[in-house]
Design an enzyme around this catalytic site. Structure first.
Site, PDB file in Angstrom:
ATOM      1  N   ASP A 145       4.113   0.608  12.077  1.00  0.00           N
ATOM      2  CA  ASP A 145       2.928  -0.017  11.488  1.00  0.00           C
ATOM      3  C   ASP A 145       2.753  -1.472  11.903  1.00  0.00           C
ATOM      4  O   ASP A 145       1.741  -2.091  11.554  1.00  0.00           O
ATOM      5  CB  ASP A 145       2.992   0.077   9.947  1.00  0.00           C
TER       6      ASP A 145
ATOM      7  N   ARG B 258      -2.654  20.016  10.197  1.00  0.00           N
ATOM      8  CA  ARG B 258      -2.007  18.741   9.856  1.00  0.00           C
ATOM      9  C   ARG B 258      -0.491  18.861   9.880  1.00  0.00           C
ATOM     10  O   ARG B 258       0.043  19.886   9.455  1.00  0.00           O
ATOM     11  CB  ARG B 258      -2.447  18.321   8.469  1.00  0.00           C
ATOM     12  N   PRO B 259       0.190  17.850  10.345  1.00  0.00           N
ATOM     13  CA  PRO B 259       1.649  17.959  10.404  1.00  0.00           C
ATOM     14  C   PRO B 259       2.268  17.774   9.020  1.00  0.00           C
ATOM     15  O   PRO B 259       2.638  16.673   8.620  1.00  0.00           O
ATOM     16  CB  PRO B 259       2.065  16.847  11.360  1.00  0.00           C
TER      17      PRO B 259
ATOM     18  N   ARG C  82      -8.961  -0.378   4.177  1.00  0.00           N
ATOM     19  CA  ARG C  82      -8.064   0.647   3.630  1.00  0.00           C
ATOM     20  C   ARG C  82      -6.721   0.024   3.231  1.00  0.00           C
ATOM     21  O   ARG C  82      -6.108   0.469   2.269  1.00  0.00           O
ATOM     22  CB  ARG C  82      -7.786   1.732   4.693  1.00  0.00           C
TER      23      ARG C  82
ATOM     24  N   CYS D 152     -13.199  23.437   6.785  1.00  0.00           N
ATOM     25  CA  CYS D 152     -12.653  22.480   7.763  1.00  0.00           C
ATOM     26  C   CYS D 152     -11.204  22.883   8.022  1.00  0.00           C
ATOM     27  O   CYS D 152     -10.541  23.388   7.129  1.00  0.00           O
ATOM     28  CB  CYS D 152     -12.636  21.048   7.248  1.00  0.00           C
TER      29      CYS D 152
ATOM     30  N   ASP E  83       4.479  20.306   8.034  1.00  0.00           N
ATOM     31  CA  ASP E  83       5.516  21.351   8.056  1.00  0.00           C
ATOM     32  C   ASP E  83       6.776  20.937   7.283  1.00  0.00           C
ATOM     33  O   ASP E  83       7.375  21.750   6.568  1.00  0.00           O
ATOM     34  CB  ASP E  83       5.861  21.723   9.510  1.00  0.00           C
TER      35      ASP E  83
ATOM     36  N   LYS F 157       0.843  -1.214   0.000  1.00  0.00           N
ATOM     37  CA  LYS F 157       0.000   0.000   0.000  1.00  0.00           C
ATOM     38  C   LYS F 157       0.868   1.250   0.000  1.00  0.00           C
ATOM     39  O   LYS F 157       0.644   2.175  -0.788  1.00  0.00           O
ATOM     40  CB  LYS F 157      -0.893  -0.004   1.250  1.00  0.00           C
ATOM     41  N   ASN F 158       1.864   1.266   0.882  1.00  0.00           N
ATOM     42  CA  ASN F 158       2.639   2.498   1.053  1.00  0.00           C
ATOM     43  C   ASN F 158       3.627   2.766  -0.086  1.00  0.00           C
ATOM     44  O   ASN F 158       4.264   3.820  -0.114  1.00  0.00           O
ATOM     45  CB  ASN F 158       3.360   2.495   2.405  1.00  0.00           C
TER      46      ASN F 158
ATOM     47  N   ARG G 228      -5.001  10.935   4.386  1.00  0.00           N
ATOM     48  CA  ARG G 228      -3.909  11.879   4.593  1.00  0.00           C
ATOM     49  C   ARG G 228      -2.805  11.710   3.538  1.00  0.00           C
ATOM     50  O   ARG G 228      -2.197  12.670   3.085  1.00  0.00           O
ATOM     51  CB  ARG G 228      -3.329  11.637   5.990  1.00  0.00           C
TER      52      ARG G 228
HETATM   53  C1  UD1 Z   1       4.061   6.823   6.360  1.00  0.00           C
HETATM   54  C2  UD1 Z   1       3.196   5.614   6.156  1.00  0.00           C
HETATM   55  C3  UD1 Z   1       2.612   5.153   7.466  1.00  0.00           C
HETATM   56  C4  UD1 Z   1       3.722   4.927   8.503  1.00  0.00           C
HETATM   57  C5  UD1 Z   1       4.623   6.148   8.585  1.00  0.00           C
HETATM   58  C6  UD1 Z   1       5.829   5.923   9.484  1.00  0.00           C
HETATM   59  C7  UD1 Z   1       2.334   5.945   3.929  1.00  0.00           C
HETATM   60  C8  UD1 Z   1       1.171   6.226   3.050  1.00  0.00           C
HETATM   61  N1  UD1 Z   1       2.113   5.957   5.250  1.00  0.00           N
HETATM   62  O1  UD1 Z   1       3.205   7.854   6.843  1.00  0.00           O
HETATM   63  O2  UD1 Z   1       1.887   3.935   7.247  1.00  0.00           O
HETATM   64  O3  UD1 Z   1       3.142   4.694   9.756  1.00  0.00           O
HETATM   65  O4  UD1 Z   1       5.094   6.514   7.284  1.00  0.00           O
HETATM   66  O5  UD1 Z   1       6.544   4.833   9.075  1.00  0.00           O
HETATM   67  O6  UD1 Z   1       3.431   5.675   3.454  1.00  0.00           O
HETATM   68  N2  UD1 Z   1       5.645  14.619  10.809  1.00  0.00           N
HETATM   69  C9  UD1 Z   1       5.757  15.967  11.119  1.00  0.00           C
HETATM   70  N3  UD1 Z   1       5.774  16.877  10.106  1.00  0.00           N
HETATM   71  C10 UD1 Z   1       5.669  16.527   8.803  1.00  0.00           C
HETATM   72  C11 UD1 Z   1       5.559  15.148   8.485  1.00  0.00           C
HETATM   73  C12 UD1 Z   1       5.550  14.216   9.516  1.00  0.00           C
HETATM   74  O7  UD1 Z   1       5.844  16.321  12.280  1.00  0.00           O
HETATM   75  O8  UD1 Z   1       5.693  17.407   7.928  1.00  0.00           O
HETATM   76  C13 UD1 Z   1       5.650  13.617  11.903  1.00  0.00           C
HETATM   77  C14 UD1 Z   1       4.334  12.839  11.977  1.00  0.00           C
HETATM   78  O9  UD1 Z   1       3.356  13.537  12.705  1.00  0.00           O
HETATM   79  C15 UD1 Z   1       4.782  11.568  12.659  1.00  0.00           C
HETATM   80  C16 UD1 Z   1       6.202  11.375  12.126  1.00  0.00           C
HETATM   81  O10 UD1 Z   1       6.621  12.631  11.614  1.00  0.00           O
HETATM   82  O11 UD1 Z   1       4.864  11.730  14.033  1.00  0.00           O
HETATM   83  C17 UD1 Z   1       6.317  10.318  11.044  1.00  0.00           C
HETATM   84  O12 UD1 Z   1       5.522  10.683   9.955  1.00  0.00           O
HETATM   85  P1  UD1 Z   1       5.871  10.308   8.463  1.00  0.00           P
HETATM   86  O13 UD1 Z   1       7.116   9.532   8.390  1.00  0.00           O
HETATM   87  O14 UD1 Z   1       5.731  11.530   7.636  1.00  0.00           O
HETATM   88  O15 UD1 Z   1       4.668   9.325   8.116  1.00  0.00           O
HETATM   89  P2  UD1 Z   1       3.720   9.363   6.864  1.00  0.00           P
HETATM   90  O16 UD1 Z   1       4.503   9.627   5.631  1.00  0.00           O
HETATM   91  O17 UD1 Z   1       2.542  10.201   7.153  1.00  0.00           O
END
Ligand code: UD1
Length: 425
Positions: free
Chosen positions: A311, A125-126, A403, A120, A128, A25-26, A96
């Site tokens: 995960d 959303r994080p 999902r 909304c 940044d 999926k990812n 997301r």
């Molecule tokens: C991806 C995976 C998800 C997995 C995660 C961590 C997909 C579609 N999803 O999610 O299944 O659990 O990696 O392995 O691939 N963060 C920030 N700011 C940002 C981006 C992230 O603070 O701009 C924080 C998030 O809140 C979280 C952490 O970084 O605490 C990890 O997030 P991230 O690695 O970005 O996960 P995703 O890409 O959302």
């Protein structure tokens, strides 16, 4: 979203036989998003049948890409006629991960928008790190309650970008944004997940110049344009991990096919440490997992790849509930990822939490209960708990499971589980 279906499980049968793992999926989600970058036909193989994939295909269709299934798991995509750079917020809100389309849009059209109807709050959303990366490439971003807009003066320029955290999504978005930028981009402290490598290998087939994917420094040299390609999505390491964990929870013997052992080292290492038998047949992408006794407890800390995957945390916690002693988990990647604890405790588990730490005292046996899938991996963990529990477990809100798990109940049934999907009023 159909929350009127539940899974009903009668636990106690050891899982036995073979299960074939679907495409990841990812990997599929960012690779589908990357199709926005291609001006010629793209064919993707091993695209998993999942709700999240359907949403990403809806995003592509909304943008003007033509997407058609030419086989069960093979999709043809033509993005030559994309006619908008705006992704509706409904689709961003449903998933997301849709935000990963912003990088490709920005790269190809030098602008990308998402808008919320009715205001909304999307600003919280994080994202940044994604936006910081886009800005470093010369884009301006504006985020308010109902809109995210990313604009440029018509060009993006390569730059050096250090990520405060190796975010998977931010690494993917920046990598894709940089593919058509002028000059060289370096991402430091990049995520190293196999899904990053898969995306880079797909982008390279399209003509991108990317080095270092899979290490913490990725270098992208911008090119003029990206074309078509054919690519097979890598196997889903989290789906594989889930079946391996379910096998040992039920004291079963399961052969997992289409699995890459090097992608799940922490899972294999932990299962062996806990006393399971794990045989790897690397040439054939097969792993056989079995045990005929309760496993020993262990400690786990979730980390970015190659650390223990967040995960698989919920599923591992489910396993710990039936181990012989006290285990501990520390969740360091996501805040608030213990929603499954209350549900597992309803089934007789003995789990206590304090902040991002959980202590799990193994019990003799879980018992069936009515529980709720609070998110995707929590849902899988509850099904797995149900497979080992005494009596009937009813898991609701299973749209979360749909999902990210392709035919979960069908695959478990084939391994001998008593599990069925039932419609409820
Ligand atoms: C991806 C995976 C998800 C997995 C995660 C961590 C997909 C579609 N999803 O999610 O299944 O659990 O990696 O392995 O691939 N963060 C920030 N700011 C940002 C981006 C992230 O603070 O701009 C924080 C998030 O809140 C979280 C952490 O970084 O605490 C990890 O997030 P991230 O690695 O970005 O996960 P995703 O890409 O959302």
């Amino acid at each position: 979203m159909d929350n009127k279906e539940i899974l009903v499980i009668n636990g106690g049968k050891p899982l036995e036989g073979e299960v074939c793992i679907s495409g990841a999926k990812n990997s599929a989600l960012p690779i589908l998003a990357a199709c926005v970058l291609g001006t010629e036909e793209i064919i993707l193989d091993a695209v998993p049948k999942l709700k999240d994939v359907e949403i990403m295909i809806d995003v592509l269709r909304h943008l003007g890409s033509k997407v058609e299934y030419i086989d069960e798991e093979t999709v043809r995509i033509d993005s030559s006629n994309i006619n908008t750079c705006e992704t509706p917020f409904e689709l961003m809100d449903k998933m997301r991960a849709s935000f990963v389309v912003m990088g490709p849009l920005l790269s190809r059209f030098k602008k990308a928008y998402t808008k919320a109807p009715g205001g909304c709050n999307i600003g919280a959303r994080p994202i940044d790190l994604h936006l910081k990366g886009f800005q470093a490439l010369g884009a301006e971003s504006m985020v308010n309650d109902d809109e995210i807009s990313i604009t440029t003066n018509g060009e993006l320029f390569g730059n050096e970008i250090y990520l405060d955290f190796p975010s998977v999504g931010a690494t993917q978005n920046i990598m894709m944004a940089a593919t058509l930028a002028k000059g060289e981009t370096t991402i430091e402290n990049a995520a190293k997940e196999p899904e990053i490598v898969d995306l880079a290998s797909f982008l390279s087939k399209m003509g991108a110049k990317i080095k270092g994917a899979g290490t913490s420094t990725i270098v992208i040299e911008g090119v003029e344009k990206l074309t078509g390609a054919r690519h097979t999505i890598i196997p889903d390491r989290i789906e594989a991990a889930s079946y391996m964990i379910a096998a040992v929870m039920t004291k079963g013997d399961v052969t997992i096919k289409n699995v890459i052992g090097s992608h799940i080292r922490p899972i294999i290492a932990k299962l062996i440490e806990m006393g399971a038998s794990v045989e790897e047949y690397e040439d054939e992408d097969i792993i056989r997992v079995s045990t005929n006794h309760r496993l020993k407890p262990t400690n786990v800390q979730t980390l970015p790849y190659p650390g223990f995957p967040t995960d698989a945390q919920a599923q591992f916690m489910a396993l710990m509930t039936v181990c012989d002693g006290e285990s501990r988990i520390q969740e360091t990647v996501f805040e608030n990822r213990f929603m499954h604890v209350e549900q597992l405790n309803k089934m007789g588990a003995a789990i206590a939490t304090s902040g991002n730490r959980a202590t799990v005292v193994g019990v003799d046996r879980l018992h069936g209960a009515s529980v709720k899938a609070t998110d995707l991996r929590a849902g899988a963990a509850l099904v797995m708990a149900g497979l080992t529990a005494k009596g009937e477990t009813r898991v609701s809100d299973i749209y979360h499971i749909d999902r990210g798990y392709s035919d979960l109940e069908g695959k478990f049934r084939k391994l001998g589980a008593d599990i069925k999907r039932v419609k409820v009023k």
